[in-house]
Design an enzyme around this catalytic site. Structure first.
Site, mmCIF file in Angstrom:
data_model
loop_
_atom_site.group_PDB
_atom_site.id
_atom_site.type_symbol
_atom_site.label_atom_id
_atom_site.label_comp_id
_atom_site.label_asym_id
_atom_site.label_seq_id
_atom_site.Cartn_x
_atom_site.Cartn_y
_atom_site.Cartn_z
ATOM 1 C CG HIS A 124 -13.537 47.622 11.876
ATOM 2 N ND1 HIS A 124 -13.778 48.956 11.616
ATOM 3 C CD2 HIS A 124 -14.470 46.932 11.169
ATOM 4 C CE1 HIS A 124 -14.799 49.070 10.790
ATOM 5 N NE2 HIS A 124 -15.240 47.863 10.507
ATOM 6 C CB SER A 180 -18.103 48.797 9.371
ATOM 7 O OG SER A 180 -17.097 48.618 8.412
ATOM 8 C CG ASP A 182 -10.792 50.379 12.558
ATOM 9 O OD1 ASP A 182 -10.367 49.509 11.772
ATOM 10 O OD2 ASP A 182 -11.996 50.691 12.646
#
Length: 723
Positions: A700, A593, A668
């Protein structure tokens, strides 16, 4: 002489580790639960303050129970509810007690929507009569009892409903709810993700009024994700997602009066393009507190709304040059004075204001952070909180009077301590962990902090781990760019200071985050142990922009996400590369991320330092990310184009020299796969060779079935082949 003894000691430790290591850790063990810790699940204190309840599951029988335990003795007192005694359901996933504890909401057939949201079939269990009633035939969201538990409000298909439990009558409060158009009573995607709440309605104290938020999403751009699934033709998920600089949902505050069966919209003031990140009723029955935040998120107004008098008053304004954090710490005392936390003196501290918003006093002070606010005991006038007073990598539990005196440390061991207090603040359950100790649960006296009894520990896990001879996670600091940065290091168990080892760095680096703390291993730490056994030294460094060291340290990255954080990782790698036992030609970095954004920037802008990088689900341009998070730190692209573009890895692809692995899930909804696709295209057009992996329909977290095992196998192989 001392140097010689140190070398001998290191050799002895290294030799001992070799002989102690009977087993090699495997990826299967990491992801199949071999090293899972024992925990207390869904613990809640009962109103009497002498008992607590825990959700227990019998996985073999497929049943669930809510069991009651005595705080002091730990003895099980019985069960509030056992699903094995019910005819309609076999088990339930979660529960919620009414305020008077005579009814329980049970969630079944849960269906996840986004990170925090879900819909379920709910049942209501009457504790006295043992009667079970289905709330609705539909899967609904966020049901909540009225204060007297005579009614339940909930959301279905973006509309708010109230059900009278005695008559069974169902009243639809709103009718304009429609997917991707209007939402009543729950938050939109970006509020859920960035303000961390879903239920956007609240009962007042006597159950006569429901305050709720309405989101008009008509002008918010839509995002569409392909859903591949198992069918011949793939489908799509389309939802409203405001990216940086784009239109947000228009939010409004509404009040529904049960007696008149009518709603009205409340005008809060002369605000445009604003957020309402929190609503909460005060201790005055008809007065609602509303937090209003401007779009730049650097000015927060606390507003009191009198539902009867239609009076709206700003009682407090908190502002900052960068941004103001949203918390759940607002607490109203009996006289409607209130507790508030703020970074206005440079560190996060606790303040006491009267009901007009005039400061009574600053309760906590010092060059340290309050990291959790646990509550206020009206009898003793004590406030309970968690802080970094014993160092930014540690957490301790404290009590202090509202006048700022009588402060007492209630936790004992150095490490990370969390507290869960009984309803009357007689006891608290202390959860303790450190780099050498997995979670320990003890019952403590809330006045003194003294041990009452031990509840649960993970001694069996430590015993199991002995055969693996794991290396310790060594905490230290490293001086980088004029700052002492927190760092941990894991060395091979047979570490020899006379040899050189490749270095593998992990970081997240996002604003206010922390990866270096005095806590025990998580799943990734076991993976790092596996890599250490393969001959790698693994390190994590929390650079500028991370949390718990004051506002100035955290907010230095404002308007320049990816600049100072990358500089710190590059400089830290250089310094570590100068150590005799690290091979400066073999330094890798990875992250997920925000950490993937960072690792990508690191291998591009630090191409003379990093020879390898892995990025999982990375943001590759902040132009692609959501409005609330991105603009909090960057303002809008229209205002700060250079901040967005100069630190976007897409604009630096020509610098790639080392080995690069890029990973993303196509499902995601948070960091869209668009980020990776745009980076892939830029790398291709720059004729840069790299590796990439796409996980169909994975969100995600990229998990489910063997997905995590597959991902970590791929990353492990990539590291072994390229570092």
């Amino acid at each position: 002489m001392r140097f010689t003894r140190l070398i001998l000691a290191l050799l002895v430790i290294g030799t001992s580790s070799v002989f102690a290591q009977e087993k090699q850790i495997t990826l299967n063990e990491i992801w199949n639960g071999t090293f899972s810790q024992q925990r207390l699940e869904s613990l809640n204190s009962l109103n009497n303050g002498t008992e607590y309840i825990v959700l227990n599951q019998d996985r073999d029988a497929g049943t669930t129970s809510i069991d009651v335990y005595d705080y002091k003795s730990g003895e099980k007192q019985g069960s509030l509810l056992k699903s094995s005694d019910l005819d309609q359901i076999n088990r339930f996933q979660s529960y919620e007690l009414s305020a008077n504890e005579d009814k329980i909401l049970l969630s079944t057939e849960g269906e996840q929507i986004y990170r925090r949201s879900s819909r379920s079939i709910y049942y209501i269990y009457d504790v006295a009569s043992k009667k079970l009633t289905k709330l609705s035939e539909n899967k609904v969201q966020e049901p909540a009892f009225s204060p007297d538990a005579s009614k339940v409000a909930y959301v279905y298909d973006n509309n708010l409903y109230i059900k009278d439990l005695e008559s069974g009558k169902e009243t639809q409060i709103t009718t304009d709810g429609k997917k991707n158009k209007v939402i009543n009573g729950i938050t939109d995607w970006v509020y859920e993700e960035e303000f961390a709440f879903v239920k956007a309605f609240e009962w007042n104290a006597n159950g006569t009024t429901v305050a709720f938020l309405k989101f008009n999403e008509a002008d918010v751009p839509e995002f569409s994700m392909d859903i591949y699934g198992q069918d011949l033709y793939p489908g799509a998920s389309t939802f409203k997602y405001p990216k940086a600089g784009e239109a947000n949902a228009i939010v409004s505050l509404n009040m529904y009066d049960l007696k008149s069966d009518s709603s009205k919209e409340i005008t809060l003031g002369n605000y445009t393009d604003f957020y309402i990140p929190r609503i909460k009723w005060t201790n005055e029955t008809d007065v609602l507190s509303v937090q209003v935040l401007n779009r730049h998120q650097n000015k927060l107004d606390l507003i009191f709304v009198d539902a009867k008098k239609d009076k709206v008053e700003v009682v407090l304004t908190d502002s900052d040059k960068a941004y103001v954090d949203i918390t759940d710490n607002l607490t109203f005392l009996a006289d409607n004075s209130f507790i508030w936390t703020s970074e206005k003196d440079g560190f996060n501290h606790i303040y006491h204001y009267n009901k007009k918003g005039k400061l009574i006093n600053q309760i906590t002070k010092g060059d340290w952070e309050v990291t959790n606010y646990y509550g206020f005991n009206p009898k003793s006038k004590m406030i309970y909180y968690q802080s970094t007073e014993n160092g930014s990598v540690n957490r301790d539990v404290y009590a202090i009077k509202t006048n700022g005196r009588g402060k007492k440390r209630l936790s004992e061991k150095e490490g990370t301590n969390y507290a869960d207090f009984s309803a009357d603040y007689t006891y608290f359950i202390n959860t303790y962990t450190s780099t050498t100790t997995p979670a320990e649960y003890t019952l403590r006296d809330a006045k003194t902090g003294k041990l009452v009894r031990k509840i649960k520990d993970n001694a069996a896990l430590l015993e199991k781990e002995k055969a693996y001879g794991f290396s310790p996670k060594e905490l230290s600091t490293i001086e980088v760019n004029g700052n002492e940065l927190n760092m941990w290091m894991i060395k091979p168990s047979n570490f020899d200071p006379a040899k050189t080892y490749p270095l593998f760095m992990f970081q997240y680096s996002g604003p206010g985050s922390q990866t270096v703390s005095n806590t025990y291993f998580g799943a990734n730490d076991y993976w790092y142990q596996l890599l250490a056994n393969e001959g790698y030294i693994v390190v994590s460094v929390d650079g500028r922009g991370t949390g718990f060291k004051g506002a100035a340290f955290k907010k230095v990255t404002q308007n320049e996400l990816g600049k100072y954080e990358v500089e710190d990782q590059i400089e830290a790698a250089k310094k570590l590369g100068d150590l005799d036992y690290i091979d400066k030609e073999r330094i890798g970095i990875w992250g997920w991320s925000y950490g993937g954004f960072m690792s990508t920037n690191a291998i591009l802008n630090g191409n003379d330092v990093f020879s390898m990088a892995i990025a999982v689900a990375p943001v590759t341009s902040w132009r692609f990310y959501d409005s609330i998070y991105t603009e909090r730190y960057m303002t809008t692209p229209q205002e700060n184009a250079s901040g967005y573009d100069e630190n976007s890895p897409i604009n630096h692809v020509e610098k790639l020299k080392g080995k690069f692995l890029l990973v993303h899930g196509t499902g995601d909804d948070n960091v869209h796969v668009q980020n990776s696709m745009r980076l892939i295209e830029a790398l291709v057009q720059a004729n840069k060779q790299f590796d990439w992996a796409i996980y169909p329909d994975k969100n995600h977290g990229i998990y489910g079935g063997n997905t995590r095992l597959h991902l970590y196998t791929k990353m492990t192989n990539f590291i072994k082949e390229n570092l």
